[in-house]
Write a protein that holds these residues in place. Sequence first.
Motif, PDB file in Angstrom:
ATOM      1  N   HIS A  93       0.835  -1.206   0.000  1.00 29.41           N
ATOM      2  CA  HIS A  93       0.000   0.000   0.000  1.00 29.41           C
ATOM      3  C   HIS A  93       0.869   1.256   0.000  1.00 29.41           C
ATOM      4  O   HIS A  93       1.922   1.292   0.617  1.00 29.41           O
ATOM      5  CB  HIS A  93      -0.890   0.018   1.241  1.00 29.41           C
ATOM      6  N   ASP A 112       0.521   5.871  -0.884  1.00 26.68           N
ATOM      7  CA  ASP A 112      -0.314   6.991  -1.311  1.00 26.68           C
ATOM      8  C   ASP A 112       0.362   7.726  -2.444  1.00 26.68           C
ATOM      9  O   ASP A 112       1.395   7.274  -2.923  1.00 26.68           O
ATOM     10  CB  ASP A 112      -0.580   7.893  -0.104  1.00 26.68           C
ATOM     11  N   HIS A 113      -0.221   8.827  -2.893  1.00 24.97           N
ATOM     12  CA  HIS A 113       0.326   9.514  -4.060  1.00 24.97           C
ATOM     13  C   HIS A 113       0.534  11.001  -3.841  1.00 24.97           C
ATOM     14  O   HIS A 113      -0.270  11.660  -3.183  1.00 24.97           O
ATOM     15  CB  HIS A 113      -0.584   9.291  -5.271  1.00 24.97           C
ATOM     16  N   GLU A 143       4.940   7.687  -5.690  1.00 24.78           N
ATOM     17  CA  GLU A 143       4.261   6.901  -4.679  1.00 24.78           C
ATOM     18  C   GLU A 143       4.962   7.149  -3.360  1.00 24.78           C
ATOM     19  O   GLU A 143       6.196   7.140  -3.295  1.00 24.78           O
ATOM     20  CB  GLU A 143       4.341   5.420  -5.052  1.00 24.78           C
ATOM     21  N   TYR A 163       5.073   6.526   1.019  1.00 26.14           N
ATOM     22  CA  TYR A 163       4.619   5.675   2.111  1.00 26.14           C
ATOM     23  C   TYR A 163       5.287   6.074   3.414  1.00 26.14           C
ATOM     24  O   TYR A 163       6.468   6.444   3.426  1.00 26.14           O
ATOM     25  CB  TYR A 163       4.922   4.202   1.824  1.00 26.14           C
ATOM     26  N   GLU A 184       0.485   5.820   8.609  1.00 30.32           N
ATOM     27  CA  GLU A 184      -0.524   4.753   8.661  1.00 30.32           C
ATOM     28  C   GLU A 184      -1.014   4.546  10.095  1.00 30.32           C
ATOM     29  O   GLU A 184      -2.204   4.426  10.349  1.00 30.32           O
ATOM     30  CB  GLU A 184       0.058   3.451   8.127  1.00 30.32           C
ATOM     31  N   LYS A 227      -7.590   6.633   1.156  1.00 36.15           N
ATOM     32  CA  LYS A 227      -6.969   7.212  -0.026  1.00 36.15           C
ATOM     33  C   LYS A 227      -6.447   8.586   0.313  1.00 36.15           C
ATOM     34  O   LYS A 227      -7.202   9.471   0.666  1.00 36.15           O
ATOM     35  CB  LYS A 227      -7.987   7.300  -1.164  1.00 36.15           C
ATOM     36  N   LEU A 228      -5.132   8.710   0.212  1.00 39.88           N
ATOM     37  CA  LEU A 228      -4.524  10.015   0.463  1.00 39.88           C
ATOM     38  C   LEU A 228      -3.827  10.492  -0.792  1.00 39.88           C
ATOM     39  O   LEU A 228      -2.933   9.829  -1.311  1.00 39.88           O
ATOM     40  CB  LEU A 228      -3.500   9.904   1.604  1.00 39.88           C
ATOM     41  N   ASN A 229      -4.279  11.602  -1.298  1.00 41.08           N
ATOM     42  CA  ASN A 229      -3.609  12.232  -2.427  1.00 41.08           C
ATOM     43  C   ASN A 229      -3.139  13.609  -1.992  1.00 41.08           C
ATOM     44  O   ASN A 229      -3.946  14.401  -1.512  1.00 41.08           O
ATOM     45  CB  ASN A 229      -4.563  12.389  -3.609  1.00 41.08           C
ATOM     46  N   GLN A 288       2.811  14.778   6.689  1.00 41.38           N
ATOM     47  CA  GLN A 288       2.625  14.956   5.246  1.00 41.38           C
ATOM     48  C   GLN A 288       3.579  16.007   4.709  1.00 41.38           C
ATOM     49  O   GLN A 288       4.185  15.834   3.657  1.00 41.38           O
ATOM     50  CB  GLN A 288       1.184  15.350   4.954  1.00 41.38           C
ATOM     51  N   LEU A 336      -7.489  13.431   2.055  1.00 41.07           N
ATOM     52  CA  LEU A 336      -7.409  12.119   2.697  1.00 41.07           C
ATOM     53  C   LEU A 336      -8.822  11.648   3.038  1.00 41.07           C
ATOM     54  O   LEU A 336      -9.550  12.306   3.770  1.00 41.07           O
ATOM     55  CB  LEU A 336      -6.581  12.193   3.985  1.00 41.07           C
TER      56      LEU A 336
END
Lengths: 143, 143
Positions: free
Chosen positions: A90, A92-93, A104, A106, A111, A129-131, B114, B130
């Motif tokens: 897994h 995120d982006h 990508e 992580y 988490e 989903k984290l963008n 982040q 998110l």
Amino acid sequence: MESQERFAQFLNSRGLRSSAPRSQVARIFLRTERHVSTGELYDLVRKKHKEIGYATVSRTLKLLEEAGLCRQVDFGDGTLRYEHAYKHAHHDHLVCTKCGAFVEIYSGKLEKLQDKMVEKYGYMQETHKLNIFGVCPKCQKKK
Amino acid sequence: MESQERFAQFLNSRGLRSSAPRSQVARIFLRTERHVSTGELYDLVRKKHKEIGYATVSRTLKLLEEAGLCRQVDFGDGTLRYEHAYKHAHHDHLVCTKCGAFVEIYSGKLEKLQDKMVEKYGYMQETHKLNIFGVCPKCQKKK
DNA sequence: GTGATATTGATAATTATTATCAGTACTGGT
DNA sequence: ACCAGTACTGATAATAATTATCAATATCAC
């Protein structure tokens, strides 16, 4: 090649058939290490198999998702993309809003923090989903 | 009432007009403390103003967004929603996949983490989204 | 093989959003 | 107040992506 088998196994367990079009679409998707939209995959498939229709590509992607072989990615630009999920951890982006390039990302800490938040509200987490949107180094220079 | 003024000010600064339809749509949106889709807001507006069209509602929401008064929210179910942004701190969402209920969540730690990730890749952060998906306490009991 | 049925591909339908455009309503200058 | 220029509106059409429909075909257990 292992993921190919896993797909066949999944189909079988559901009483679905390993038809030629399904296998071909799956193979091409699994070989392509990219985030593709349904349309992009359709174009790739068409190079080899002119007879396969858009609907089949779309349906096969859904099956691959259910089989745990791919994952939907939504960058919020109107089209959905799919990325590999099998043996791909897994992540995120981080997406560039100028050129669409992305990386990508992580973080285990991130988490864990999320798990805590979810617990706090009594939810049972399924996915997240984290963008993150921003401007990539290249586009910063261009400006 | 203050956000109403801010909208007028924004329009003025852009050389745009504070027309009746625009003000009416804005007032109804700003009064409704909910996450509404364009269609939902259109229905709300229609209760008071039968003459206002869908396009105007859609366009006004875009303007409100540019004015910093609202923010798009995409739960990935095909329709975009809008939530208040003025004097409403940034937050993310924890969405129930069974009934659609959601809670707004926030964690300073999460935000900082982040920022670090973004910095690591040389990006310049603009926004992030998110969404955590899971099953809410009520739906867990139902099962 | 064979027959029941899952699958396919072309097309139509659906859904949400955005563009078009003629008519309307504001605006500031006079 | 009037006028000319232009922004705004609402109805409709266009767009875009996905999903449903359905007759023809392919598949698999027997």
